[in-house]
Motif scaffolding. Structure first.
Motif, PDB file in Angstrom:
ATOM      1  N   ILE A 127      19.323  -6.427 -43.185  1.00  0.00           N
ATOM      2  CA  ILE A 127      18.008  -6.818 -42.646  1.00  0.00           C
ATOM      3  C   ILE A 127      17.085  -7.293 -43.766  1.00  0.00           C
ATOM      4  CG2 ILE A 127      15.979  -6.001 -41.373  1.00  0.00           C
ATOM      5  CD1 ILE A 127      17.900  -3.908 -40.077  1.00  0.00           C
ATOM      6  N   SER A 128      17.208  -6.695 -44.947  1.00  0.00           N
ATOM      7  CA  SER A 128      16.370  -7.124 -46.076  1.00  0.00           C
ATOM      8  C   SER A 128      16.706  -8.547 -46.502  1.00  0.00           C
ATOM      9  CB  SER A 128      16.547  -6.163 -47.255  1.00  0.00           C
ATOM     10  OG  SER A 128      17.838  -6.309 -47.843  1.00  0.00           O
ATOM     11  N   LEU A 129      17.935  -9.002 -46.204  1.00  0.00           N
ATOM     12  CA  LEU A 129      18.345 -10.364 -46.547  1.00  0.00           C
ATOM     13  C   LEU A 129      17.952 -11.382 -45.485  1.00  0.00           C
ATOM     14  CD1 LEU A 129      21.960  -9.640 -47.900  1.00  0.00           C
ATOM     15  CD2 LEU A 129      19.943 -10.227 -49.261  1.00  0.00           C
ATOM     16  N   THR A 130      17.760 -10.915 -44.244  1.00  0.00           N
ATOM     17  CA  THR A 130      17.566 -11.845 -43.121  1.00  0.00           C
ATOM     18  C   THR A 130      16.197 -11.760 -42.469  1.00  0.00           C
ATOM     19  OG1 THR A 130      18.426 -10.215 -41.529  1.00  0.00           O
ATOM     20  CG2 THR A 130      20.020 -11.726 -42.546  1.00  0.00           C
ATOM     21  N   GLY A 131      15.534 -10.623 -42.577  1.00  0.00           N
ATOM     22  CA  GLY A 131      14.360 -10.345 -41.771  1.00  0.00           C
ATOM     23  C   GLY A 131      14.768  -9.554 -40.538  1.00  0.00           C
ATOM     24  N   PRO A 132      13.811  -9.150 -39.700  1.00  0.00           N
ATOM     25  CA  PRO A 132      14.102  -8.298 -38.543  1.00  0.00           C
ATOM     26  C   PRO A 132      15.220  -8.849 -37.658  1.00  0.00           C
ATOM     27  CG  PRO A 132      11.742  -8.474 -38.874  1.00  0.00           C
ATOM     28  CD  PRO A 132      12.367  -9.438 -39.838  1.00  0.00           C
ATOM     29  N   LEU A 133      16.095  -7.938 -37.214  1.00  0.00           N
ATOM     30  CA  LEU A 133      17.251  -8.322 -36.412  1.00  0.00           C
ATOM     31  C   LEU A 133      17.213  -7.665 -35.041  1.00  0.00           C
ATOM     32  CD1 LEU A 133      20.140  -8.049 -39.058  1.00  0.00           C
ATOM     33  CD2 LEU A 133      18.958 -10.114 -38.272  1.00  0.00           C
ATOM     34  N   ALA A 134      17.460  -8.444 -34.008  1.00  0.00           N
ATOM     35  CA  ALA A 134      17.729  -7.881 -32.690  1.00  0.00           C
ATOM     36  C   ALA A 134      19.172  -7.418 -32.696  1.00  0.00           C
ATOM     37  CB  ALA A 134      17.503  -8.932 -31.609  1.00  0.00           C
ATOM     38  N   ALA A 135      19.423  -6.188 -32.251  1.00  0.00           N
ATOM     39  CA  ALA A 135      20.787  -5.659 -32.375  1.00  0.00           C
ATOM     40  C   ALA A 135      21.065  -4.607 -31.311  1.00  0.00           C
ATOM     41  CB  ALA A 135      21.019  -5.078 -33.765  1.00  0.00           C
ATOM     42  N   PRO A 136      21.456  -5.037 -30.092  1.00  0.00           N
ATOM     43  CA  PRO A 136      21.959  -4.068 -29.116  1.00  0.00           C
ATOM     44  C   PRO A 136      23.343  -3.608 -29.544  1.00  0.00           C
ATOM     45  CG  PRO A 136      22.340  -6.281 -28.324  1.00  0.00           C
ATOM     46  CD  PRO A 136      21.572  -6.421 -29.624  1.00  0.00           C
ATOM     47  N   SER A 137      23.910  -2.639 -28.848  1.00  0.00           N
ATOM     48  CA  SER A 137      25.242  -2.159 -29.197  1.00  0.00           C
ATOM     49  C   SER A 137      26.258  -3.297 -29.112  1.00  0.00           C
ATOM     50  CB  SER A 137      25.657  -1.006 -28.277  1.00  0.00           C
ATOM     51  OG  SER A 137      25.591  -1.406 -26.913  1.00  0.00           O
ATOM     52  N   ALA A 138      27.213  -3.313 -30.040  1.00  0.00           N
ATOM     53  CA  ALA A 138      28.155  -4.424 -30.188  1.00  0.00           C
ATOM     54  C   ALA A 138      29.370  -4.229 -29.284  1.00  0.00           C
ATOM     55  CB  ALA A 138      28.563  -4.567 -31.643  1.00  0.00           C
ATOM     56  N   ASN A 139      29.121  -4.265 -27.982  1.00  0.00           N
ATOM     57  CA  ASN A 139      30.181  -4.128 -26.994  1.00  0.00           C
ATOM     58  C   ASN A 139      29.853  -5.030 -25.814  1.00  0.00           C
ATOM     59  OD1 ASN A 139      27.996  -2.018 -26.719  1.00  0.00           O
ATOM     60  ND2 ASN A 139      28.920  -1.865 -24.688  1.00  0.00           N
ATOM     61  N   LEU A 140      30.857  -5.351 -25.012  1.00  0.00           N
ATOM     62  CA  LEU A 140      30.600  -6.059 -23.772  1.00  0.00           C
ATOM     63  C   LEU A 140      29.705  -5.195 -22.896  1.00  0.00           C
ATOM     64  CD1 LEU A 140      34.178  -7.454 -23.088  1.00  0.00           C
ATOM     65  CD2 LEU A 140      32.137  -8.806 -23.649  1.00  0.00           C
ATOM     66  N   PHE A 141      28.803  -5.828 -22.160  1.00  0.00           N
ATOM     67  CA  PHE A 141      27.812  -5.082 -21.388  1.00  0.00           C
ATOM     68  C   PHE A 141      28.488  -4.098 -20.426  1.00  0.00           C
ATOM     69  CE2 PHE A 141      24.974  -4.550 -17.722  1.00  0.00           C
ATOM     70  CZ  PHE A 141      23.870  -4.035 -18.386  1.00  0.00           C
ATOM     71  N   GLY A 142      28.023  -2.846 -20.460  1.00  0.00           N
ATOM     72  CA  GLY A 142      28.551  -1.815 -19.586  1.00  0.00           C
ATOM     73  C   GLY A 142      29.757  -1.080 -20.129  1.00  0.00           C
ATOM     74  N   HIS A 143      30.356  -1.604 -21.223  1.00  0.00           N
ATOM     75  CA  HIS A 143      31.531  -0.975 -21.808  1.00  0.00           C
ATOM     76  C   HIS A 143      31.098   0.170 -22.731  1.00  0.00           C
ATOM     77  CE1 HIS A 143      35.626  -1.566 -24.022  1.00  0.00           C
ATOM     78  NE2 HIS A 143      35.723  -0.676 -23.061  1.00  0.00           N
ATOM     79  N   VAL A 144      32.089   0.942 -23.175  1.00  0.00           N
ATOM     80  CA  VAL A 144      31.815   2.067 -24.077  1.00  0.00           C
ATOM     81  C   VAL A 144      31.240   1.546 -25.399  1.00  0.00           C
ATOM     82  CG1 VAL A 144      32.807   4.065 -25.239  1.00  0.00           C
ATOM     83  CG2 VAL A 144      33.754   3.299 -23.042  1.00  0.00           C
ATOM     84  N   SER A 145      30.198   2.199 -25.877  1.00  0.00           N
ATOM     85  CA  SER A 145      29.567   1.765 -27.128  1.00  0.00           C
ATOM     86  C   SER A 145      30.511   1.952 -28.311  1.00  0.00           C
ATOM     87  CB  SER A 145      28.273   2.544 -27.358  1.00  0.00           C
ATOM     88  OG  SER A 145      27.332   2.241 -26.357  1.00  0.00           O
ATOM     89  N   PRO A 146      30.426   1.068 -29.313  1.00  0.00           N
ATOM     90  CA  PRO A 146      31.342   1.122 -30.460  1.00  0.00           C
ATOM     91  C   PRO A 146      30.808   1.982 -31.595  1.00  0.00           C
ATOM     92  CG  PRO A 146      30.052  -0.887 -30.565  1.00  0.00           C
ATOM     93  CD  PRO A 146      29.560  -0.128 -29.357  1.00  0.00           C
ATOM     94  N   VAL A 147      31.647   2.836 -32.128  1.00  0.00           N
ATOM     95  CA  VAL A 147      31.236   3.661 -33.273  1.00  0.00           C
ATOM     96  C   VAL A 147      32.085   3.376 -34.509  1.00  0.00           C
ATOM     97  CG1 VAL A 147      30.235   5.486 -31.865  1.00  0.00           C
ATOM     98  CG2 VAL A 147      32.656   5.608 -32.474  1.00  0.00           C
TER      99      VAL A 147
END
Length: 353
Positions: A127-147
């Motif tokens: 984020i320090s390299l790009t500025g503020p980031l929008a970042a929902p969980s990196a999974n297909l909508f409704g699927h199990v969240s990725p850890v």
């Protein structure tokens, strides 16, 4: 991608070109893109297959960035200052009036935006390299969240992903809204209502805390993500959670008859130490059990992902003992139960009737 300087620059360049990347955080992995770019936010929705009624959370890497993304009005400033000092960087998202820099695409056409300052050092560096980031969980909508980065790769094989090992917390951030001197909890998380209340007491602030209801419709505009009854779900399986008494949550469905004959069944056990009576009660002699007593909040999504790969047809989830016994929970157990009931689409089965 290993977190080398070269790969950070590669990911930052993708983001600056209005692309998306996988970003580790302490909660779950995020699908990150420029928060100030309408085109980038639209790409997040397209990539995740996420309904436009579900807003994105904006991530910052320092408190100095807050004024780029939100407006701190006088009535909420003391509460914001108290919470930011206690819980940032960390797993707390505050819904605030948005600044003009944040496109309405990111906020589901609302004038508020969820903001979080993650504690994960790799997220902060990106984020320090790009500025503020929008970042929902990196999974297909409704699927199990990725850890893990592998979970992200399973859903998005084409994506560039920074590898930050397994997420330390393992569930999404607590989401609250600051409004007219009150705090409304939209999504439970690692920061519990008890922790919020103690923060206000220590600061000498009198602040009311209320919970918002669960939504069952993806058509309604959501003030915050994670509101739908069906969420974090395993694909191609029927999932149910078990309770002795009716759960103290709305929008749930009790399954009266449980047919497990000739089906591949597993049990994810988050709290029942003695499970022989339950085996006899449900005739669960030939099923596979997964015990996650040690830090089940961190391990729940990981276990769901593992179980999904084994192609079980029915997944039964035993919630923490307090929830199993009373139908409700408190603190972190309530946050875990929130994920359990949504991963089961609100379906539950009464045991020991």
């Amino acid at each position: 991608l290993d977190p080398t300087d070269e790969n950070f620059q590669k990911c930052a360049q993708i983001i600056k070109m209005n692309g998306v990347v996988g970003m580790p955080t302490e909660t779950v992995y995020g699908l990150a893109a420029l928060a100030t770019s309408e085109k980038s936010c639209e790409l997040i929705y397209q990539t995740k297959q996420r309904p436009p009624t579900d807003p994105l959370i904006v991530h910052i890497s320092s408190l100095d960035q807050i004024n780029q993304v939100a407006i701190l009005q006088p009535d909420i400033l003391p509460i914001y200052t108290c919470l930011a000092a206690k819980f940032w960087p960390g797993p707390l998202t505050m819904v605030l009036p948005k600044s003009k820099n944040i496109p309405l695409t990111a906020t589901a056409n609302q004038e508020t935006v969820g903001v979080r300052f993650p504690s994960h050092l790799l997220a902060q560096k990106l984020i320090s390299l790009t500025g503020p980031l929008a970042a929902p969980s990196a999974n297909l909508f409704g699927h199990v969240s990725p850890v893990t980065s592998q979970h992200v790769l399973d859903d998005f094989p084409f994506l560039s992903i920074l590898n930050g090992d397994q997420s330390e917390i393992g569930i999404e951030s607590t989401v609250i809204q600051l409004l007219e001197g009150k705090v409304f909890i939209f999504r439970r998380g690692f920061v519990t209502e008890q922790m919020l209340g103690q923060c206000f007491i220590d600061a000498g602030l009198k602040v009311e805390i209320e919970f918002k209801k669960i939504s069952s419709s993806s058509v309604e505009k959501q003030v915050a993500p994670g509101q739908l009854t069906t969420h974090y779900a395993i694909q191609n399986a029927q999932s149910l959670f078990l309770c002795k008494t009716e759960p103290q949550f709305p929008s749930l469905t009790q399954i009266k008859q449980l047919d497990i004959n000739q089906k591949k069944v597993c049990v994810i056990n988050c709290g029942l130490q003695e499970f022989k009576p339950l085996q006899q009660h449900l005739n669960l002699e030939n099923v596979q059990w997964f015990q996650i007593f040690d830090n089940p909040t961190q391990k729940y999504f990981e276990t769901l992902r593992f179980v999904e790969k084994l192609n079980f047809q029915i997944v039964l989830v035993i919630p923490p003992l307090e929830v199993l016994e009373s139908g409700a929970g408190s603190g972190i157990d309530a946050s875990l139960f929130d994920r359990i009931l949504r991963s089961c689409s609100g379906q539950w089965f009464k045991v020991f009737q």
